[in-house]
Design a protein around this motif. Structure first.
Motif, mmCIF file in Angstrom:
data_model
loop_
_atom_site.group_PDB
_atom_site.id
_atom_site.type_symbol
_atom_site.label_atom_id
_atom_site.label_comp_id
_atom_site.label_asym_id
_atom_site.label_seq_id
_atom_site.Cartn_x
_atom_site.Cartn_y
_atom_site.Cartn_z
ATOM 1 N N VAL A 217 0.874 -1.175 0.000
ATOM 2 C CA VAL A 217 0.000 0.000 0.000
ATOM 3 C C VAL A 217 0.914 1.229 0.000
ATOM 4 O O VAL A 217 1.956 1.225 0.660
ATOM 5 C CB VAL A 217 -0.865 0.029 1.287
ATOM 6 N N GLY A 218 0.564 2.248 -0.784
ATOM 7 C CA GLY A 218 1.284 3.511 -0.627
ATOM 8 C C GLY A 218 2.194 3.918 -1.766
ATOM 9 O O GLY A 218 2.983 4.853 -1.592
ATOM 10 N N LEU A 219 2.098 3.284 -2.936
ATOM 11 C CA LEU A 219 2.885 3.773 -4.078
ATOM 12 C C LEU A 219 2.073 4.847 -4.804
ATOM 13 O O LEU A 219 0.884 4.686 -5.027
ATOM 14 C CB LEU A 219 3.217 2.641 -5.051
ATOM 15 N N GLY A 220 2.732 5.915 -5.199
ATOM 16 C CA GLY A 220 2.022 7.054 -5.795
ATOM 17 C C GLY A 220 1.552 7.972 -4.672
ATOM 18 O O GLY A 220 1.779 7.697 -3.491
ATOM 19 N N SER A 221 0.903 9.077 -5.058
ATOM 20 C CA SER A 221 0.448 10.012 -4.027
ATOM 21 C C SER A 221 -0.705 10.857 -4.533
ATOM 22 O O SER A 221 -0.775 11.179 -5.719
ATOM 23 C CB SER A 221 1.597 10.939 -3.621
ATOM 24 N N PHE A 222 -1.602 11.218 -3.586
ATOM 25 C CA PHE A 222 -2.692 12.134 -3.945
ATOM 26 C C PHE A 222 -2.287 13.583 -3.708
ATOM 27 O O PHE A 222 -3.056 14.495 -3.930
ATOM 28 C CB PHE A 222 -3.976 11.833 -3.151
ATOM 29 N N SER A 223 -1.063 13.800 -3.229
ATOM 30 C CA SER A 223 -0.699 15.163 -2.846
ATOM 31 C C SER A 223 -0.464 16.065 -4.062
ATOM 32 O O SER A 223 -0.489 17.276 -3.939
ATOM 33 C CB SER A 223 0.535 15.170 -1.950
ATOM 34 N N GLN A 224 -0.252 15.500 -5.198
ATOM 35 C CA GLN A 224 -0.089 16.301 -6.416
ATOM 36 C C GLN A 224 -0.604 15.483 -7.598
ATOM 37 O O GLN A 224 -0.345 14.286 -7.679
ATOM 38 C CB GLN A 224 1.399 16.651 -6.593
ATOM 39 N N TRP A 225 -1.283 16.143 -8.537
ATOM 40 C CA TRP A 225 -1.969 15.414 -9.615
ATOM 41 C C TRP A 225 -1.032 14.521 -10.422
ATOM 42 O O TRP A 225 -1.371 13.410 -10.793
ATOM 43 C CB TRP A 225 -2.700 16.401 -10.535
ATOM 44 N N ASP A 226 0.165 14.991 -10.655
ATOM 45 C CA ASP A 226 1.048 14.198 -11.518
ATOM 46 C C ASP A 226 1.753 13.078 -10.757
ATOM 47 O O ASP A 226 2.545 12.334 -11.335
ATOM 48 C CB ASP A 226 2.047 15.104 -12.253
ATOM 49 N N GLN A 227 1.483 12.980 -9.446
ATOM 50 C CA GLN A 227 2.061 11.887 -8.669
ATOM 51 C C GLN A 227 1.088 10.727 -8.499
ATOM 52 O O GLN A 227 1.435 9.687 -7.933
ATOM 53 C CB GLN A 227 2.503 12.405 -7.294
ATOM 54 N N ARG A 228 -0.150 10.947 -8.926
ATOM 55 C CA ARG A 228 -1.154 9.879 -8.810
ATOM 56 C C ARG A 228 -0.704 8.670 -9.625
ATOM 57 O O ARG A 228 -0.320 8.819 -10.787
ATOM 58 C CB ARG A 228 -2.522 10.375 -9.288
ATOM 59 N N LEU A 229 -0.792 7.500 -9.009
ATOM 60 C CA LEU A 229 -0.269 6.303 -9.685
ATOM 61 C C LEU A 229 -1.007 6.022 -10.991
ATOM 62 O O LEU A 229 -0.379 5.653 -11.992
ATOM 63 C CB LEU A 229 -0.349 5.095 -8.742
ATOM 64 N N GLU A 230 -2.341 6.237 -10.997
ATOM 65 C CA GLU A 230 -3.071 5.986 -12.259
ATOM 66 C C GLU A 230 -2.586 6.935 -13.357
ATOM 67 O O GLU A 230 -2.509 6.555 -14.525
ATOM 68 C CB GLU A 230 -4.582 6.218 -12.144
ATOM 69 N N ALA A 231 -2.295 8.179 -12.965
ATOM 70 C CA ALA A 231 -1.839 9.160 -13.958
ATOM 71 C C ALA A 231 -0.503 8.715 -14.544
ATOM 72 O O ALA A 231 -0.277 8.773 -15.756
ATOM 73 C CB ALA A 231 -1.719 10.539 -13.325
ATOM 74 N N ARG A 232 0.373 8.251 -13.681
ATOM 75 C CA ARG A 232 1.713 7.847 -14.135
ATOM 76 C C ARG A 232 1.653 6.587 -14.996
ATOM 77 O O ARG A 232 2.339 6.468 -16.008
ATOM 78 C CB ARG A 232 2.619 7.648 -12.923
ATOM 79 N N LEU A 233 0.814 5.635 -14.564
ATOM 80 C CA LEU A 233 0.678 4.407 -15.348
ATOM 81 C C LEU A 233 0.042 4.694 -16.705
ATOM 82 O O LEU A 233 0.436 4.129 -17.724
ATOM 83 C CB LEU A 233 -0.166 3.379 -14.576
ATOM 84 N N THR A 234 -0.950 5.590 -16.691
ATOM 85 C CA THR A 234 -1.626 5.916 -17.946
ATOM 86 C C THR A 234 -0.653 6.570 -18.918
ATOM 87 O O THR A 234 -0.630 6.244 -20.110
ATOM 88 C CB THR A 234 -2.836 6.833 -17.683
ATOM 89 N N THR A 235 0.153 7.489 -18.431
ATOM 90 C CA THR A 235 1.140 8.142 -19.299
ATOM 91 C C THR A 235 2.050 7.095 -19.943
ATOM 92 O O THR A 235 2.306 7.130 -21.147
ATOM 93 C CB THR A 235 1.996 9.136 -18.479
ATOM 94 N N ALA A 236 2.501 6.148 -19.131
ATOM 95 C CA ALA A 236 3.429 5.137 -19.650
ATOM 96 C C ALA A 236 2.750 4.250 -20.691
ATOM 97 O O ALA A 236 3.323 3.962 -21.749
ATOM 98 C CB ALA A 236 3.969 4.289 -18.504
#
Ligand code: EPS
Length: 390
Positions: A217-236
């Protein structure tokens, strides 16, 4: 961001190169780890003739000494065997852009004098470099018991059915057939459908699923939009050629249901907070929640069709049909290891952020000491607080 992955090289140039920067020291890296995924990327029903020419093997040019990573950037090179046929040869002009390909946007954007300059770099041949870098990331994640896998869910209108099959078993089943679908009967139908599409001189897309299990639990972060894990995975994932859509868990199906039927209840198993269902696809608030990450990815039918499509001759200025360029017919099965690679890259990066450290030796005890979703690990105190004192 702790990890960086860059690639260079053209489809018919001398070689492809990947630089993976930020991998910690002390990871034993047999070259077979990379070559195995490179070989998987080459196989799959619906591939074009180019794959009979290539036999991708990595040369590690930096970052590994005595078989172990040193913490220095990894430099990975894959030769293009086909290059010899192009070197020193006058190549006929390429001037009818393919709808759906990078041909036209490339010549507008960069001012090239031939479409080949667009297609050489836009080509999915480049994914060999990312698979090489991603294979290292997968191997790194496996040191922590994290598995990344993928398979084909549908090709054209033929859909596999495997809801009750555990994720790791889906991969095993998928690797047993040439379309990488865990449902054997559907796999046979898919092969027939691809055969028809080849005969009718067309191409076909599909839906792939890619997952990761064993994540803390705890990879990625809600503290900033570009740190959200779904955002990062989607970009990749959307950075892979021909990928056009992505959903986490049952995201689109969930839009038809009320919230009480969508969210994953929080239950107790001893003192562990568990999630008996995984409709969210492994994240909440942009952070991994301990359930498997599950993404569904739409791949379009590729743009190069033997049947000509409407285009314009950019030299004569007349409407004309596209000219055929050798290509795959249905590269969906071959995309499985590519999606695994890019997902593994993001997860390895997020894990490194969470753990810090420069060597595997430092990281491993930190992984074991991570806070878990269990009552005894939490600091929630049941007290009243003045959050914003005057
Ligand atoms: C591609 C066109 C084809 C594919 C290529 C992607 O290449 P060629 O024109 O040399 O036949 O085979 O994919 C690969 C070479 C590969 O390794 O995946 C394109 O235009 O995107």
């Amino acid at each position: 961001m702790k990890l960086r992955l860059l690639s260079a090289g053209e489809s018919h140039g001398p070689a492809l190169v990947a630089i993976l920067d930020g991998m910690p020291a002390g990871l034993l890296l047999p070259v077979e780890v990379i070559n195995k995924d490179l070989a998987r990327r080459q196989k799959g029903y619906g591939a074009g003739p180019r794959m009979k020419i290539e036999s991708d093997q990595v040369r590690i040019l930096g970052g590994v000494m005595e078989g172990q990573t040193t913490g220095a950037p990894l430099a990975l090179m894959i030769e293009n065997k086909d290059h010899k046929k192009w070197q020193g040869k006058a190549i006929p002009p390429y001037q009818m852009p393919r709808p759906g390909h990078a041909d036209l946007v490339g010549v507008v954007k960069y001012g090239y004098n031939d479409l080949r300059q667009s297609l050489e770099r836009a080509s999915a041949r480049e994914t060999a470099a990312r698979v090489a870098g991603g294979a290292v990331c997968k191997h790194f994640l496996s040191q922590f018991g994290i598995q990344v896998g993928g398979y084909v869910a549908s090709i054209g209108e033929v859909e596999g059915s495997f809801e009750d099959v555990p994720l790791s078993q889906r991969v095993e089943l998928a690797e047993q057939n040439e379309v990488r679908c865990p449902d054997e009967a559907a796999a046979e139908e898919m092969v027939d459908r691809i055969r028809e599409i080849i005969e009718s001189k067309d191409t076909l897309g599909g839906v792939l699923e890619v997952f990761a299990t064993g994540l803390p639990v705890g990879l990625g972060s809600f503290s900033q939009w570009d740190q959200r894990l779904e955002a990062r995975l989607t970009t990749a994932v959307m950075g892979v050629q021909a990928m056009k859509g992505v959903e986490f868990g049952n995201a689109f199906e969930n839009t038809r249901l009320p919230g009480t039927q969508v969210h994953d209840a929080i239950r107790l198993d001893g003192e562990n907070l568990v999630r008996p269902t995984n409709r969210a696809g492994g994240t909440e608030g942009g952070v991994s929640n301990g359930n498997p990450i599950l993404m569904r990815v739409a791949m379009k039918p590729i743009a190069t069709t033997l049947t000509p499509q409407g285009s314009v001759d950019l030299v004569s200025g007349e409407e004309n049909d596209t000219q055929y360029e050798r290509s795959d017919f249905c590269p969906v099965p071959r995309a499985v290891p590519i999606l695994e690679a890019v997902v593994a890259f993001v997860l390895a990066d997020a894990l490194l952020e969470k753990l810090g450290g420069d060597s595997l030796e430092e990281l491993q005890p930190r992984f074991k000491s991570l806070r878990q979703a269990k009552l005894g690990d939490l600091n929630v105190d049941g007290q009243e607080h003045i959050w914003w004192p005057e």
